[in-house]
Write an enzyme that holds these catalytic residues in place. Sequence first.
Site, PDB file in Angstrom:
ATOM      1  N   TRP A 130      62.720 -61.849  42.798  1.00 17.31           N
ATOM      2  CA  TRP A 130      64.146 -62.028  43.143  1.00 17.31           C
ATOM      3  C   TRP A 130      64.758 -60.664  43.440  1.00 17.31           C
ATOM      4  O   TRP A 130      64.535 -59.699  42.699  1.00 17.31           O
ATOM      5  CB  TRP A 130      64.852 -62.684  41.957  1.00 17.31           C
ATOM      6  CG  TRP A 130      66.318 -62.968  42.137  1.00 17.31           C
ATOM      7  CD1 TRP A 130      66.922 -63.499  43.244  1.00 17.31           C
ATOM      8  CD2 TRP A 130      67.354 -62.741  41.168  1.00 17.31           C
ATOM      9  NE1 TRP A 130      68.272 -63.629  43.016  1.00 17.31           N
ATOM     10  CE2 TRP A 130      68.562 -63.170  41.763  1.00 17.31           C
ATOM     11  CE3 TRP A 130      67.381 -62.236  39.880  1.00 17.31           C
ATOM     12  CZ2 TRP A 130      69.778 -63.097  41.089  1.00 17.31           C
ATOM     13  CZ3 TRP A 130      68.583 -62.170  39.218  1.00 17.31           C
ATOM     14  CH2 TRP A 130      69.778 -62.600  39.814  1.00 17.31           C
ATOM     15  N   ASP A 211      61.697 -65.629  33.155  1.00 16.28           N
ATOM     16  CA  ASP A 211      62.935 -66.011  33.839  1.00 16.28           C
ATOM     17  C   ASP A 211      62.821 -67.489  34.196  1.00 16.28           C
ATOM     18  O   ASP A 211      61.926 -67.890  34.947  1.00 16.28           O
ATOM     19  CB  ASP A 211      63.107 -65.144  35.100  1.00 16.28           C
ATOM     20  CG  ASP A 211      64.500 -65.287  35.693  1.00 16.28           C
ATOM     21  OD1 ASP A 211      65.250 -66.185  35.265  1.00 16.28           O
ATOM     22  OD2 ASP A 211      64.835 -64.515  36.605  1.00 16.28           O
ATOM     23  N   LYS A 246      71.504 -74.243  38.469  1.00 14.97           N
ATOM     24  CA  LYS A 246      70.914 -75.148  39.449  1.00 14.97           C
ATOM     25  C   LYS A 246      70.741 -76.551  38.868  1.00 14.97           C
ATOM     26  O   LYS A 246      71.149 -77.526  39.481  1.00 14.97           O
ATOM     27  CB  LYS A 246      69.559 -74.628  39.930  1.00 14.97           C
ATOM     28  CG  LYS A 246      69.396 -73.142  39.952  1.00 14.97           C
ATOM     29  CD  LYS A 246      70.096 -72.452  41.108  1.00 14.97           C
ATOM     30  CE  LYS A 246      70.052 -70.966  40.864  1.00 14.97           C
ATOM     31  NZ  LYS A 246      70.476 -70.073  41.846  1.00 14.97           N
TER      32      LYS A 246
HETATM   33  C1  LMR Z   1      69.332 -66.817  44.668  1.00 15.24           C
HETATM   34  O1  LMR Z   1      68.256 -66.238  44.435  1.00 15.24           O
HETATM   35  O2  LMR Z   1      69.745 -67.036  45.805  1.00 15.24           O
HETATM   36  C2  LMR Z   1      70.170 -67.299  43.509  1.00 15.24           C
HETATM   37  O3  LMR Z   1      69.508 -67.042  42.323  1.00 15.24           O
HETATM   38  C3  LMR Z   1      71.560 -66.810  43.554  1.00 15.24           C
HETATM   39  C4  LMR Z   1      71.691 -65.341  43.307  1.00 15.24           C
HETATM   40  O4  LMR Z   1      72.476 -64.985  42.434  1.00 15.24           O
HETATM   41  O5  LMR Z   1      71.045 -64.534  43.983  1.00 15.24           O
END
Ligand code: LMR
Length: 396
Positions: A130, A211, A246
């Site tokens: 992420w 996570d 989510k």
């Molecule tokens: C994403 O990865 O799009 C979501 O988890 C929202 C975010 O806060 O980035």
Amino acid sequence: MFATIEAAPPDPILGLTEAFKADSRPNKINLGVGVYLDETGKTPLLDTVRQAEQRMAAAATNKSYLPIDGDAAYNRCVRQLLFGSDHSLVKNGQALTAQTPGGTGALRVAADYLHACHPTATLWLSNPTWANHDAIFHAADVPTAVYAYFNPKTNSLDFDALIAALHEIPHHDVILLHACCHNPSGVDPTVAQWEQIADVLAQRQLLPLIDFAYQGFGDGLEEDAAGLRAVADRVPELLVCSSFSKNFSLYNERVGALTIVSGDKDSAANVMSQIKVVIRRNYSNPPAHGAAIVRTILTDDKLRAQWLSELTTMRNRINAMRRLFVDTLAKLAPGRDFSFIVDQRGMFSFSGLNKDQVKLLRDEHAIYIVGSGRINVAGMTPGSMDQLCKAIASVL
Ligand code: LMR
């Protein structure tokens, strides 16, 4: 003082939403940020959430502070979702939870805790991960490094490289793993692979930080916890960051939690006391409303059953969109094989589209996806599928 400050670059994910909102072209499509849309293109307010809020409004008596670690009943619900209600970790006090503002809040609290109490530990992130992970730990002065995870040539997990990388990580470092629905690739280990991963984590004495932002969006509430539970069965200490953005569609309520597991009850209590220090210095104590919604639903048999059915509807819709996306692309771009997308899980797919193609999609077709090629499948609708796939076929 402010005159010399330069503008920061936009956030790679949330910045896209800002750009999308400012785009005046009709038929624009936002597949950037991970937000679930129903088939009419709207983020749903779950019926169970509405019912819980009505009950809460009727019963409300005050808005006093929550404890630093949040609502104890909510925290119990979180642990039960993670491990199941009969798990020994839940029963004997080895697992403790602090309510946090969203999963991001949990990650930041974990990062500050690591910095304060384990200052020599490096945090290892999957390649890719992420976009905000590295930034959160960097902001807390926790050093980061990456381990092998995804193979772009096969669009699948590079399991051998992952295991080899784990063997190289120094003892007592921290490794961030995605419990399910890996963000951004959508590629998860199988349960058998999780068991092997957990054995290596135990052997290497690594601290897993898991996570868990998409429980129920992959294969089911219990199924999606299988990897976490395999780790908890083999590794004595771990951290889990939960998000309910989510699976309860509660994005703007910021509902999350940090759960710690320790080898015994006393050390668990000591770690939680340090986490409370971190929270007090950060935001003092968490906001109440969103967590109260989750607690109200999970502690009522009828609401809980209804929520499970709403969750199943969301999961099934995402999987139906995966199938339709692959089938439509097969018709419109027959030279390219996108069938791997059906095997991925959760909201996201790593499409394999490169930066130039992502830019063309945005500039010429008003289609917004993350620069890495990550597509939010949960943002697709049957009505926009042809438009989306024609545009993708034209930039390939
Ligand atoms: C994403 O990865 O799009 C979501 O988890 C929202 C975010 O806060 O980035």
